[in-house]
Write a protein that holds these residues in place. Structure first.
Motif, PDB file in Angstrom:
ATOM      1  N   TYR A  90       4.204  -3.237   8.511  1.00 44.61           N
ATOM      2  CA  TYR A  90       3.368  -3.327   7.319  1.00 44.61           C
ATOM      3  C   TYR A  90       3.039  -1.962   6.744  1.00 44.61           C
ATOM      4  O   TYR A  90       2.775  -1.832   5.539  1.00 44.61           O
ATOM      5  CB  TYR A  90       2.107  -4.170   7.555  1.00 44.61           C
ATOM      6  N   ASP A  91       3.061  -0.911   7.566  1.00 43.76           N
ATOM      7  CA  ASP A  91       2.919   0.453   7.036  1.00 43.76           C
ATOM      8  C   ASP A  91       4.101   0.775   6.130  1.00 43.76           C
ATOM      9  O   ASP A  91       3.943   1.362   5.043  1.00 43.76           O
ATOM     10  CB  ASP A  91       2.876   1.475   8.177  1.00 43.76           C
ATOM     11  N   SER A  92       5.292   0.395   6.573  1.00 42.60           N
ATOM     12  CA  SER A  92       6.500   0.680   5.803  1.00 42.60           C
ATOM     13  C   SER A  92       6.524  -0.113   4.497  1.00 42.60           C
ATOM     14  O   SER A  92       6.861   0.425   3.433  1.00 42.60           O
ATOM     15  CB  SER A  92       7.751   0.354   6.633  1.00 42.60           C
ATOM     16  N   VAL A  93       6.171  -1.390   4.581  1.00 49.57           N
ATOM     17  CA  VAL A  93       6.140  -2.211   3.373  1.00 49.57           C
ATOM     18  C   VAL A  93       5.118  -1.651   2.388  1.00 49.57           C
ATOM     19  O   VAL A  93       5.388  -1.548   1.179  1.00 49.57           O
ATOM     20  CB  VAL A  93       5.817  -3.679   3.709  1.00 49.57           C
ATOM     21  N   LEU A  94       3.972  -1.238   2.898  1.00 49.99           N
ATOM     22  CA  LEU A  94       2.935  -0.678   2.021  1.00 49.99           C
ATOM     23  C   LEU A  94       3.415   0.611   1.367  1.00 49.99           C
ATOM     24  O   LEU A  94       3.149   0.852   0.181  1.00 49.99           O
ATOM     25  CB  LEU A  94       1.658  -0.431   2.825  1.00 49.99           C
ATOM     26  N   ASN A  95       4.146   1.434   2.099  1.00 56.11           N
ATOM     27  CA  ASN A  95       4.728   2.647   1.503  1.00 56.11           C
ATOM     28  C   ASN A  95       5.677   2.291   0.362  1.00 56.11           C
ATOM     29  O   ASN A  95       5.708   2.958  -0.678  1.00 56.11           O
ATOM     30  CB  ASN A  95       5.467   3.455   2.567  1.00 56.11           C
ATOM     31  N   GLY A  96       6.467   1.239   0.569  1.00 55.87           N
ATOM     32  CA  GLY A  96       7.378   0.795  -0.474  1.00 55.87           C
ATOM     33  C   GLY A  96       6.630   0.296  -1.703  1.00 55.87           C
ATOM     34  O   GLY A  96       7.013   0.588  -2.841  1.00 55.87           O
ATOM     35  N   LEU A  97       5.553  -0.443  -1.478  1.00 52.44           N
ATOM     36  CA  LEU A  97       4.752  -0.952  -2.587  1.00 52.44           C
ATOM     37  C   LEU A  97       4.075   0.182  -3.343  1.00 52.44           C
ATOM     38  O   LEU A  97       3.973   0.145  -4.575  1.00 52.44           O
ATOM     39  CB  LEU A  97       3.699  -1.936  -2.070  1.00 52.44           C
ATOM     40  N   GLU A  98       3.610   1.190  -2.612  1.00 50.21           N
ATOM     41  CA  GLU A  98       2.980   2.355  -3.258  1.00 50.21           C
ATOM     42  C   GLU A  98       3.962   3.011  -4.220  1.00 50.21           C
ATOM     43  O   GLU A  98       3.583   3.471  -5.299  1.00 50.21           O
ATOM     44  CB  GLU A  98       2.536   3.361  -2.197  1.00 50.21           C
ATOM     45  N   HIS A  99       5.222   3.024  -3.840  1.00 50.97           N
ATOM     46  CA  HIS A  99       6.248   3.625  -4.687  1.00 50.97           C
ATOM     47  C   HIS A  99       6.452   2.810  -5.966  1.00 50.97           C
ATOM     48  O   HIS A  99       6.797   3.369  -7.017  1.00 50.97           O
ATOM     49  CB  HIS A  99       7.560   3.722  -3.909  1.00 50.97           C
ATOM     50  N   LEU A 100       6.240   1.495  -5.871  1.00 50.54           N
ATOM     51  CA  LEU A 100       6.446   0.626  -7.025  1.00 50.54           C
ATOM     52  C   LEU A 100       5.263   0.607  -7.986  1.00 50.54           C
ATOM     53  O   LEU A 100       5.423   0.240  -9.157  1.00 50.54           O
ATOM     54  CB  LEU A 100       6.725  -0.807  -6.560  1.00 50.54           C
ATOM     55  N   VAL A 101       4.086   0.970  -7.501  1.00 54.20           N
ATOM     56  CA  VAL A 101       2.881   0.891  -8.323  1.00 54.20           C
ATOM     57  C   VAL A 101       3.042   1.641  -9.645  1.00 54.20           C
ATOM     58  O   VAL A 101       2.577   1.183 -10.699  1.00 54.20           O
ATOM     59  CB  VAL A 101       1.659   1.416  -7.544  1.00 54.20           C
ATOM     60  N   ALA A 102       3.701   2.790  -9.607  1.00 55.72           N
ATOM     61  CA  ALA A 102       3.874   3.600 -10.820  1.00 55.72           C
ATOM     62  C   ALA A 102       4.955   3.057 -11.746  1.00 55.72           C
ATOM     63  O   ALA A 102       5.038   3.457 -12.905  1.00 55.72           O
ATOM     64  CB  ALA A 102       4.210   5.041 -10.434  1.00 55.72           C
ATOM     65  N   LEU A 103       5.777   2.125 -11.253  1.00 56.89           N
ATOM     66  CA  LEU A 103       6.906   1.622 -12.042  1.00 56.89           C
ATOM     67  C   LEU A 103       6.694   0.203 -12.545  1.00 56.89           C
ATOM     68  O   LEU A 103       7.216  -0.160 -13.600  1.00 56.89           O
ATOM     69  CB  LEU A 103       8.180   1.638 -11.184  1.00 56.89           C
ATOM     70  N   ALA A 104       5.959  -0.581 -11.803  1.00 54.30           N
ATOM     71  CA  ALA A 104       5.867  -2.013 -12.069  1.00 54.30           C
ATOM     72  C   ALA A 104       4.474  -2.408 -12.558  1.00 54.30           C
ATOM     73  O   ALA A 104       3.498  -1.688 -12.372  1.00 54.30           O
ATOM     74  CB  ALA A 104       6.212  -2.794 -10.801  1.00 54.30           C
ATOM     75  N   HIS A 105       4.416  -3.588 -13.152  1.00 54.77           N
ATOM     76  CA  HIS A 105       3.142  -4.181 -13.553  1.00 54.77           C
ATOM     77  C   HIS A 105       2.519  -4.862 -12.343  1.00 54.77           C
ATOM     78  O   HIS A 105       3.228  -5.333 -11.455  1.00 54.77           O
ATOM     79  CB  HIS A 105       3.373  -5.190 -14.681  1.00 54.77           C
ATOM     80  N   GLU A 106       1.199  -4.925 -12.315  1.00 54.81           N
ATOM     81  CA  GLU A 106       0.527  -5.477 -11.140  1.00 54.81           C
ATOM     82  C   GLU A 106       0.845  -6.948 -10.901  1.00 54.81           C
ATOM     83  O   GLU A 106       0.729  -7.439  -9.776  1.00 54.81           O
ATOM     84  CB  GLU A 106      -0.980  -5.282 -11.244  1.00 54.81           C
ATOM     85  N   ASP A 107       1.273  -7.678 -11.939  1.00 51.66           N
ATOM     86  CA  ASP A 107       1.642  -9.078 -11.771  1.00 51.66           C
ATOM     87  C   ASP A 107       3.134  -9.280 -11.557  1.00 51.66           C
ATOM     88  O   ASP A 107       3.593 -10.420 -11.443  1.00 51.66           O
ATOM     89  CB  ASP A 107       1.198  -9.895 -12.990  1.00 51.66           C
TER      90      ASP A 107
END
Length: 244
Positions: A90-107
């Motif tokens: 889950y640390d790794s998945v969260l790191n991946g999601l953090e990378h997407l936050v700047a590119l994707a919409h929250e929904d």
């Protein structure tokens, strides 16, 4: 809202956690680099997701000590982004999601898929999107339990036969809204609550993921015997495609 409107509004992304070492394989390299039909597990899995046209980008999360990835040409695809992983899944998945936050919409939707599931079918990806695209939270692929289920004591003695009618094997991809999943994993991390998959983090945060039935050949390669079975499934799937 129509399906077309939904697909235009919400984009789709993927995260593949691939920072594990696969200790149960007893191999001299991380299991994601073991080969089936001349290609690594990682290549099979990444290629299947890249072939899914709805995905904008695919985030592959690797260990900081990983040196094998440099030989994988597929990881230089323009739709692939590489991110450093963490201690636990889950640390790794969260790191991946953090990378997407700047590119994707929250929904936007994020599919999280095990790197060790190289047999995922295109039809299962289509079905997952079809069933969840208008849902507020999301869900995951799974298979209904078909065997008789037993609960045992710490000594291994059977204490109960469990009703299997509502039991499922949890598979991946697991697909959730970006912000909801990010917040759920963050909460589990802060609370030091161990979660074994994304759905359990969502459950802990108070959400109710939807179970979507997939195919049983979407196995996770965990032990050496699984490698041979995955090889057989991939061979069978390729034959079906060739004769279609």
């Amino acid at each position: 809202m129509s399906t077309t409107d939904t697909l235009q509004k919400n984009r789709f992304w993927a995260v593949i956690p691939a920072a594990g070492v696969g200790s149960r394989m007893n191999a001299d390299m991380p299991k994601q680099y073991l080969e089936i039909h001349g290609r690594s597990l990682l290549e099979h899995t990444v290629e299947r997701l890249l072939d899914f046209p709805l995905l904008e980008k695919l985030v592959v999360v690797l260990s900081a000590e990983d040196e094998y990835y440099k030989d994988i040409e597929l990881l230089r695809n323009e739709r692939v982004m590489l991110v450093e992983g963490g201690k636990e899944r889950y640390d790794s998945v969260l790191n991946g999601l953090e990378h997407l936050v700047a590119l994707a919409h929250e929904d936007d939707w994020v599919m999280v898929h095990d790197v060790a599931r190289p047999c995922i079918r295109r039809s299962d990806l289509d079905w997952l999107v079809n069933q969840l695209q208008e849902h507020e939270v999301g869900g995951l692929l799974g298979m209904p339990v078909r065997d008789t289920m037993k609960r045992t004591s710490a000594k291994g003695e059977v204490t109960e036969t469990v009703d299997r009618d509502t039991l499922w094997h949890a598979l991946t991809p697991q697909m959730f809204r970006l912000k909801l999943l990010h917040d759920a994993l963050t909460k589990a991390l802060i609370d030091e609550m161990p979660v074994t998959d994304e759905a359990s983090a969502m459950e802990y945060a108070g959400h109710k993921p939807v179970m979507v039935e997939g195919h049983g050949d979407n196995i996770k390669v965990t032990r050496a015997t699984d490698l041979a079975l995955a090889s057989l499934y991939i061979q069978q799937q390729l034959k079906i495609i060739e004769t279609a």
